[in-house]
Design a protein around this motif. Structure first.
Motif, PDB file in Angstrom:
ATOM      1  N   ASP A 122       0.800  -1.212   0.000  1.00  0.00           N
ATOM      2  CA  ASP A 122       0.000   0.000   0.000  1.00  0.00           C
ATOM      3  C   ASP A 122       0.842   1.275   0.000  1.00  0.00           C
ATOM      4  OD1 ASP A 122      -2.277  -1.537   0.045  1.00  0.00           O
ATOM      5  OD2 ASP A 122      -2.528  -1.408   2.230  1.00  0.00           O
ATOM      6  N   GLU A 123       2.092   1.183   0.416  1.00  0.00           N
ATOM      7  CA  GLU A 123       2.937   2.369   0.498  1.00  0.00           C
ATOM      8  C   GLU A 123       3.713   2.618  -0.795  1.00  0.00           C
ATOM      9  OE1 GLU A 123       5.399   1.922   3.898  1.00  0.00           O
ATOM     10  OE2 GLU A 123       3.724   2.034   5.332  1.00  0.00           O
ATOM     11  N   HIS A 124       3.574   1.722  -1.772  1.00  0.00           N
ATOM     12  CA  HIS A 124       4.325   1.850  -3.020  1.00  0.00           C
ATOM     13  C   HIS A 124       3.384   2.072  -4.199  1.00  0.00           C
ATOM     14  CE1 HIS A 124       7.954  -0.644  -1.313  1.00  0.00           C
ATOM     15  NE2 HIS A 124       7.691   0.444  -0.602  1.00  0.00           N
ATOM     16  N   LYS A 125       3.950   2.489  -5.332  1.00  0.00           N
ATOM     17  CA  LYS A 125       3.238   2.613  -6.593  1.00  0.00           C
ATOM     18  C   LYS A 125       3.907   1.721  -7.638  1.00  0.00           C
ATOM     19  CE  LYS A 125       0.884   6.003  -4.740  1.00  0.00           C
ATOM     20  NZ  LYS A 125      -0.476   5.763  -4.216  1.00  0.00           N
ATOM     21  N   LEU A 126       3.182   1.449  -8.703  1.00  0.00           N
ATOM     22  CA  LEU A 126       3.750   0.782  -9.868  1.00  0.00           C
ATOM     23  C   LEU A 126       3.795   1.777 -11.025  1.00  0.00           C
ATOM     24  CD1 LEU A 126       2.011  -2.730  -9.864  1.00  0.00           C
ATOM     25  CD2 LEU A 126       4.271  -2.122  -8.988  1.00  0.00           C
ATOM     26  N   MET A 127       4.876   1.763 -11.759  1.00  0.00           N
ATOM     27  CA  MET A 127       4.976   2.571 -12.974  1.00  0.00           C
ATOM     28  C   MET A 127       5.197   1.639 -14.154  1.00  0.00           C
ATOM     29  SD  MET A 127       7.524   5.693 -14.104  1.00  0.00           S
ATOM     30  CE  MET A 127       8.847   4.680 -14.794  1.00  0.00           C
ATOM     31  N   SER A 128       4.284   1.694 -15.097  1.00  0.00           N
ATOM     32  CA  SER A 128       4.387   0.883 -16.306  1.00  0.00           C
ATOM     33  C   SER A 128       4.878   1.749 -17.461  1.00  0.00           C
ATOM     34  CB  SER A 128       3.015   0.292 -16.655  1.00  0.00           C
ATOM     35  OG  SER A 128       3.042  -0.337 -17.918  1.00  0.00           O
ATOM     36  N   VAL A 129       5.918   1.286 -18.142  1.00  0.00           N
ATOM     37  CA  VAL A 129       6.388   1.937 -19.368  1.00  0.00           C
ATOM     38  C   VAL A 129       6.049   0.998 -20.517  1.00  0.00           C
ATOM     39  CG1 VAL A 129       8.309   2.996 -20.586  1.00  0.00           C
ATOM     40  CG2 VAL A 129       8.257   3.021 -18.086  1.00  0.00           C
ATOM     41  N   SER A 130       5.232   1.484 -21.448  1.00  0.00           N
ATOM     42  CA  SER A 130       4.639   0.623 -22.469  1.00  0.00           C
ATOM     43  C   SER A 130       5.157   0.988 -23.851  1.00  0.00           C
ATOM     44  CB  SER A 130       3.120   0.767 -22.444  1.00  0.00           C
ATOM     45  OG  SER A 130       2.620   0.650 -21.120  1.00  0.00           O
ATOM     46  N   VAL A 131       5.553  -0.024 -24.609  1.00  0.00           N
ATOM     47  CA  VAL A 131       6.043   0.163 -25.978  1.00  0.00           C
ATOM     48  C   VAL A 131       5.136  -0.602 -26.915  1.00  0.00           C
ATOM     49  CG1 VAL A 131       7.971  -0.182 -27.564  1.00  0.00           C
ATOM     50  CG2 VAL A 131       8.416   0.444 -25.174  1.00  0.00           C
ATOM     51  N   ALA A 132       4.670   0.074 -27.968  1.00  0.00           N
ATOM     52  CA  ALA A 132       3.828  -0.571 -28.973  1.00  0.00           C
ATOM     53  C   ALA A 132       4.460  -0.387 -30.346  1.00  0.00           C
ATOM     54  CB  ALA A 132       2.419   0.015 -28.959  1.00  0.00           C
ATOM     55  N   ALA A 133       4.595  -1.481 -31.090  1.00  0.00           N
ATOM     56  CA  ALA A 133       5.202  -1.434 -32.419  1.00  0.00           C
ATOM     57  C   ALA A 133       4.152  -1.195 -33.492  1.00  0.00           C
ATOM     58  CB  ALA A 133       5.944  -2.736 -32.704  1.00  0.00           C
ATOM     59  N   GLU A 134       4.558  -0.535 -34.537  1.00  0.00           N
ATOM     60  CA  GLU A 134       3.673  -0.342 -35.677  1.00  0.00           C
ATOM     61  C   GLU A 134       3.304  -1.698 -36.277  1.00  0.00           C
ATOM     62  OE1 GLU A 134       5.523   1.432 -39.097  1.00  0.00           O
ATOM     63  OE2 GLU A 134       7.474   0.504 -38.671  1.00  0.00           O
ATOM     64  N   GLU A 135       2.151  -1.759 -36.898  1.00  0.00           N
ATOM     65  CA  GLU A 135       1.718  -2.967 -37.592  1.00  0.00           C
ATOM     66  C   GLU A 135       1.957  -2.767 -39.079  1.00  0.00           C
ATOM     67  OE1 GLU A 135      -1.637  -5.131 -35.095  1.00  0.00           O
ATOM     68  OE2 GLU A 135      -2.307  -3.182 -35.869  1.00  0.00           O
ATOM     69  N   VAL A 136       2.794  -3.619 -39.637  1.00  0.00           N
ATOM     70  CA  VAL A 136       3.258  -3.439 -41.006  1.00  0.00           C
ATOM     71  C   VAL A 136       2.662  -4.511 -41.904  1.00  0.00           C
ATOM     72  CG1 VAL A 136       5.302  -3.360 -42.491  1.00  0.00           C
ATOM     73  CG2 VAL A 136       5.402  -2.441 -40.161  1.00  0.00           C
ATOM     74  N   GLU A 137       2.188  -4.104 -43.069  1.00  0.00           N
ATOM     75  CA  GLU A 137       1.707  -5.057 -44.061  1.00  0.00           C
ATOM     76  C   GLU A 137       2.880  -5.914 -44.524  1.00  0.00           C
ATOM     77  OE1 GLU A 137      -0.431  -7.321 -46.224  1.00  0.00           O
ATOM     78  OE2 GLU A 137      -1.409  -5.640 -45.200  1.00  0.00           O
ATOM     79  N   TYR A 138       2.689  -7.223 -44.466  1.00  0.00           N
ATOM     80  CA  TYR A 138       3.795  -8.148 -44.703  1.00  0.00           C
ATOM     81  C   TYR A 138       3.636  -8.944 -45.993  1.00  0.00           C
ATOM     82  CZ  TYR A 138       7.641 -11.057 -42.952  1.00  0.00           C
ATOM     83  OH  TYR A 138       8.844 -11.673 -42.764  1.00  0.00           O
ATOM     84  N   SER A 139       2.612  -8.658 -46.766  1.00  0.00           N
ATOM     85  CA  SER A 139       2.239  -9.551 -47.859  1.00  0.00           C
ATOM     86  C   SER A 139       3.252  -9.611 -48.986  1.00  0.00           C
ATOM     87  CB  SER A 139       0.881  -9.129 -48.429  1.00  0.00           C
ATOM     88  OG  SER A 139       0.942  -7.807 -48.916  1.00  0.00           O
TER      89      SER A 139
END
Length: 506
Positions: free
Chosen positions: A139-156
Motif C-alpha cells: 500500500d505504500e508503493h506505486k507501480l509505474m508501467s512503461v509501455s512500448v507498442a510497435a507499428e503494424e506493417v503489411e507483410y504480404s
C-alpha cells in the motif's frame, strides 16, 4: 497465401532416470558440467514435486533490488518480447506441480500478453507511453508501467528465406519434442508460397542438409522431409548452427526476412557448449543480417540457458512450445510479429526525478540490464521488436508524498531500423506525471501477472501478495472472459490451479 497484418489473438518434469546412460540420451554424464567445458548452467531446478525430479536447467536470477534515486536516478535495459518462461510455467502448473523460482522471468510473464497501447502515429516504428498506479501488494508503493507498442506493417510482399534448424539428437525423442516440432513447422509451411525459400538442416552427432532452397509452394515435399526425421545420437549444436547460417547466407535475399529457426531442447554436448563459447559463436553469425528464432521444447534435461543465450545474442526471439496450440500462436497467429522485425537493438532508459521518487525497483529484465555506456553506444547488441508487438517494463516505486514536483520519470527508447546501416534512432521520449486512481484494465491485469510471478518466485519483495487477491481482481476484468481474450482467461484459470498447488504444498 501471404502474411497480412497479424494482430495478436490476445488474447517438465518427470523423474530423471537414474541408472540409464545419460550420454545415450544426449546428456552430459556429469549433470553439473565439468572441466571438459560442457555447458554448466548456474542453476538447475531439482525440486522434488510429488516424488518427481524437475531437471529444467536455467540461469539463477538475483532479483533487482530497490535503488536509491538520489544516488542512481537512471535505469537502462534491453527490450525484447521473449515468452518462454511463461509457457514453461503453464506446462508445470497444468501438470500439478510447483514452478521452480529460478525459471520465473517476470518480464516474460507480462509480455506473453498483448495490450491496447497507442500505436505510432508519426511514422516511427515504436510508440512509448507510461502510467503510474497503486501497487496491489504494498500500500505504500506505486507501480509505474512503461509501455512500448510497435507499428503494424503489411507483410504480404516480403519474401522469406527460412532455414529450419532441427535438433535430432537422442534427447529430442518424443511427441512433445521432435514430434511437436514436426507439427509446428508443417503449420508454418502452410503459410508459405512461391516467393519463399525453405531449407532444412538437422544436427545430432554431426549436421546435414536435409532440404536446400526449396520453394515454399512445394508444401508436400517440405512436409515429407520433416516427417522423415528421427531422433538419435549426441548433440553437436555448434555444427548445426554453422551449417544453418551457411545455407541461409547462400540463399540470402535483400529486403527479405532471412532467418534461422532453431528447434531444440537446448542440450548441447558436442562442440561449443559453454555460455561464453555460444555467445562468441552466435555473435559472429548475427553480423550477416540473418535473424534467429529459438523454439524450445521438452522435459527432463531441457536447457533453457542455452536457448535463451542463443536468442538474446543472435538478434532473435525465444519461445517455449508446450503444445500445438502454442506453436500455432507463435508460428501462425503472431507470425507477422515473429518474423517482421520493425525495431532492431531496441533499448530503454528511464530517468527518475529524485525530488519525487525516493527509490525504484525494476521487475524482471535482470539478464538484460545495461550500463549508461552500453545504452549510449550504437554498437551495443540489444533486443528486437516485431510488427504489432507490445512490450512492457514495470517498476515498483516509492514516492515522496511531500514533494511539490509533479514529474516522476522521463523514458527514452533507442533502436535501429532493420536493413539499414544508420545509427540509433530515438523513437520517443516521454515524461510520466502523477498517478491514476483508476488504472485501466491493462494496468490492473499487468499488476495481477506481476503479483502472481512474485508469489511463484517466493520473492523477498512480494509484500502482501496473495493468490486470492489476484483471483479477486481478475474476476472483475472483462478481458478475462474467454470470448474476449482466451489467453488472459487461461491465465485466470492458471492462478486458480496454482493456488491449489501451492496451498497444498505448505
Amino acid at each position: 497465401m501471404r502474411f497480412g497484418i497479424f494482430k495478436k489473438t490476445i488474447c517438465f518434469m518427470s523423474a530423471a532416470m537414474i541408472g540409464v546412460s545419460l550420454a545415450a540420451c544426449g546428456m552430459p554424464a556429469d549433470p553439473d558440467g565439468g572441466s571438459d567445458g560442457s555447458f554448466a548452467p548456474s542453476y538447475r531446478d531439482e525440486t522434488l514435486n510429488g516424488g518427481e525430479l524437475d531437471n529444467y536447467q536455467t540461469e539463477s536470477i538475483k532479483e533487482n533490488d530497490f535503488v536509491d534515486t538520489a544516488i542512481t536516478p537512471d535505469s537502462y535495459f534491453s527490450l525484447d518480447r521473449n515468452t518462454a518462461s511463461y509457457t514453461y510455467m503453464r506446462r508445470i502448473i497444468n501438470s500439478g506441480k510447483k514452478v521452480s523460482s529460478g525459471s520465473v522471468r517476470l518480464e516474460e510473464y507480462i509480455n506473453y500478453f498483448s495490450y491496447d497501447y497507442a500505436r505510432p502515429s508519426d511514422g516511427s516504428a515504436l510508440a512509448v507511453s507510461g502510467s503510474v498506479f497503486d501497487c496491489p501488494w504494498n500500500d505504500e508503493h506505486k507501480l509505474m508501467s512503461v509501455s512500448v507498442a510497435a507499428e503494424e506493417v503489411e507483410y504480404s510482399s516480403v519474401p522469406n528465406n527460412i532455414v529450419f534448424l532441427i535438433d535430432t539428437s537422442g534427447s529430442m525423442y518424443g511427441d512433445d519434442r521432435l514430434g511437436l516440432i514436426q507439427q509446428s513447422f508443417s503449420m508454418l509451411t502452410d503459410s508459405l508460397d512461391e516467393l519463399d525459400t525453405v531449407s532444412i538442416v538437422t544436427y545430432a552427432g554431426d549436421s546435414r542438409v536435409a532440404l536446400e532452397g526449396e520453394s515454399g509452394e512445394n508444401k508436400t515435399r517440405i512436409a515429407n522431409v520433416l516427417q522423415d526425421l528421427n531422433a538419435s545420437g549426441s548433440t553437436n549444436g555448434q555444427g548445426g548452427i554453422q551449417k544453418a547460417y551457411s545455407v541461409a547466407q547462400k540463399y540470402y535475399r535483400k529486403n527479405a526476412n532471412n532467418r534461422v529457426i532453431l528447434a531444440t531442447d537446448g542440450d548441447f554436448n558436442v562442440g561449443a557448449s559453454s555460455k561464453s563459447e555460444l555467445i562468441d559463436l552466435i555473435a559472429r553469425k548475427r553480423a550477416g543480417g540473418i535473424y534467429l528464432s529459438v523454439l524450445g521444447v521438452g522435459m527432463y534435461n531441457t536447457n533453457d540457458t542455452t536457448m535463451k543465450t542463443l536468442a538474446e545474442n543472435g538478434n532473435g526471439n525465444y519461445a517455449y512450445l508446450d503444445s500445438v496450440a502454442e506453436a500455432r500462436k507463435v508460428l501462425v497467429t503472431e507470425l507477422g510479429g515473429t518474423f517482421n522485425v520493425v525495431a532492431k537493438d531496441a533499448k530503454m532508459s528511464v530517468s527518475f526525478d529524485p525530488e519525487t521518487v525516493e527509490k525504484y525497483r525494476l521487475l524482471g529484465y535482470e539478464s538484460k540490464l545495461l550500463s549508461q555506456e552500453e545504452f549510449d553506444d550504437p554498437d551495443t547488441d540489444a533486443g528486437e521488436i516485431g510488427s504489432g508487438h507490445t512490450v512492457t517494463a514495470l517498476y515498483e516505486i516509492v514516492i515522496d508524498e511531500s514533494s511539490e514536483s509533479q514529474a516522476i520519470a522521463t523514458c527514452k527508447v533507442r533502436y535501429k531500423v532493420p536493413d539499414t546501416d544508420g545509427n540509433d534512432s530515438v523513437s520517443a521520449v516521454i515524461s510520466v506525471h502523477d498517478y491514476s486512481y483508476e488504472p485501466n484494465e491493462d494496468m490492473v491485469f499487468i499488476g495481477c501477472v506481476a503479483e502472481y510471478g512474485l508469489l511463484l518466485r517466493a520473492s523477498a519483495y512480494k509484500g502482501n501478495a496473495s493468490f486470492d487477491a489476484v483471483i479477486d481482481r481478475l474476476a472483475e476484468l472483462d478481458c478475462t472472459a474467454p470470448s474476449v481474450d482466451p489467453f488472459k482467461a487461461e491465465f485466470a484459470d492458471l492462478v486458480q490451479k496454482a493456488k491449489t498447488i501451492y496451498i497444498r504444498g505448505e
